[in-house]
Design an enzyme around this catalytic site. Structure first.
Site, PDB file in Angstrom:
ATOM      1  N   SER A  28       0.799  -1.223   0.000  1.00  0.00           N
ATOM      2  CA  SER A  28       0.000   0.000   0.000  1.00  0.00           C
ATOM      3  C   SER A  28       0.832   1.273   0.000  1.00  0.00           C
ATOM      4  O   SER A  28       0.345   2.329  -0.414  1.00  0.00           O
ATOM      5  CB  SER A  28      -0.938   0.012   1.207  1.00  0.00           C
ATOM      6  OG  SER A  28      -0.206  -0.153   2.408  1.00  0.00           O
ATOM      7  N   GLU A 207     -14.012  11.349  10.656  1.00  0.00           N
ATOM      8  CA  GLU A 207     -13.708  11.061  12.063  1.00  0.00           C
ATOM      9  C   GLU A 207     -12.246  11.325  12.410  1.00  0.00           C
ATOM     10  O   GLU A 207     -11.796  11.046  13.519  1.00  0.00           O
ATOM     11  CB  GLU A 207     -14.069   9.613  12.387  1.00  0.00           C
ATOM     12  CG  GLU A 207     -15.553   9.309  12.242  1.00  0.00           C
ATOM     13  CD  GLU A 207     -15.901   7.870  12.556  1.00  0.00           C
ATOM     14  OE1 GLU A 207     -14.972   7.105  12.899  1.00  0.00           O
ATOM     15  OE2 GLU A 207     -17.083   7.528  12.468  1.00  0.00           O
ATOM     16  N   HIS A 214       1.249   5.062   6.064  1.00  0.00           N
ATOM     17  CA  HIS A 214       0.893   5.448   4.700  1.00  0.00           C
ATOM     18  C   HIS A 214       1.184   6.925   4.452  1.00  0.00           C
ATOM     19  O   HIS A 214       1.372   7.701   5.387  1.00  0.00           O
ATOM     20  CB  HIS A 214      -0.574   5.102   4.446  1.00  0.00           C
ATOM     21  CG  HIS A 214      -0.835   3.645   4.598  1.00  0.00           C
ATOM     22  ND1 HIS A 214      -1.382   3.109   5.748  1.00  0.00           N
ATOM     23  CD2 HIS A 214      -0.576   2.600   3.777  1.00  0.00           C
ATOM     24  CE1 HIS A 214      -1.468   1.799   5.612  1.00  0.00           C
ATOM     25  NE2 HIS A 214      -0.966   1.463   4.431  1.00  0.00           N
TER      26      HIS A 214
END
Length: 248
Positions: A28, A207, A214
């Site tokens: 990722s 939120e 990341h």
């Protein structure tokens, strides 16, 4: 008329032949993200096209959450292998998810399975005449209470380096250079390289978000820039074609 058609076809073939293709495989931290117009998270492979001229085609095949084990098991490597051709480049960066010891579908021992899988990527790339480049995992923003950046990758970066040395593969130590990047920003300012948002600060994370692994777009651009600069410095003739197509 026939001569004109032939000429156009030859010009088109010549232009196509001059194209250079890069496949990126990894996790990722490298992968393209969904809804990039809304999503602040950005993979460093996602921004690589900004560092090359139009003669380079980049297929970012990195996938969120994948380790070397799951990337192979899910046949994502097979899909890349099938289309590789002589002169292509393969950027390889795994480690974050190979570390997940509680997940049998992803975990690999750095000195056995992880090493074996990296060697497979290298050997099979070369079988097709492609040129592999190995990258160690980027550093996490992991500062201790004294403001010291602490590595969280164990021996995976070392094993990547050892495979690169043994098989004479171009190697970029992204862990090291990203550590320098993080420490140059410091414990607080380095948050800008990652995903740190208060509730309702950005619509994508109503939120809020606190993610030290990341990358933000700023972080992705910085890491991709580090990768490109280090490739430029590597003394390996197999990279000459790639270097010529990098933007100044």
């Amino acid at each position: 008329m026939k001569r004109i058609c032939i000429l156009i076809m030859l010009i088109s073939l010549n232009c196509f032949a001059q194209k250079t293709t890069i496949y990126t495989i990894g996790d990722s931290t490298m992968a393209d993200k969904i809804k990039p117009e809304e999503n602040p998270e950005t993979g460093w492979g996602q921004v690589l096209p900004l560092f090359f001229n139009s003669d380079v085609i980049i297929y970012n095949r990195a996938v969120n959450g994948r380790s070397t084990r799951s990337f192979i098991a899910e046949k994502k490597w097979e899909a890349v292998y099938k289309v590789l051709k002589p002169g292509d480049y393969v950027f390889i960066q795994f480690g974050h998810n190979d570390e997940k010891i509680a997940d049998s579908t992803r975990y690999t021992n750095p000195h056995t399975t992880y090493r074996h899988n990296l060697i497979q990527f290298v050997k099979e790339s070369r079988e097709k005449g492609a040129i592999p480049i190995l990258f160690s995992s980027i550093a996490r923003r992991n500062f201790n209470e004294n403001g010291v950046l602490v590595s969280s990758h164990g021996e995976y970066p070392l094993e990547t380096r050892l495979v690169a040395q043994e098989y004479k593969v171009p190697f970029v130590d992204l862990e090291y250079y990203s550590e320098l990047l993080e420490t140059s920003y410091g414990s607080e300012k380095s948050k800008a390289l990652h995903l740190h948002f208060e509730p309702n600060e950005v619509a994508y994370y109503p939120e809020g978000k606190s993610d030290d692994t990341h990358l933000s777009k700023k972080g992705a651009l910085a890491i991709a820039g580090l990768a490109i600069e280090q490739i430029k410095l590597l003394n390996d003739k197999s990279l000459d074609k790639l270097k010529k197509k990098m933007k100044k």
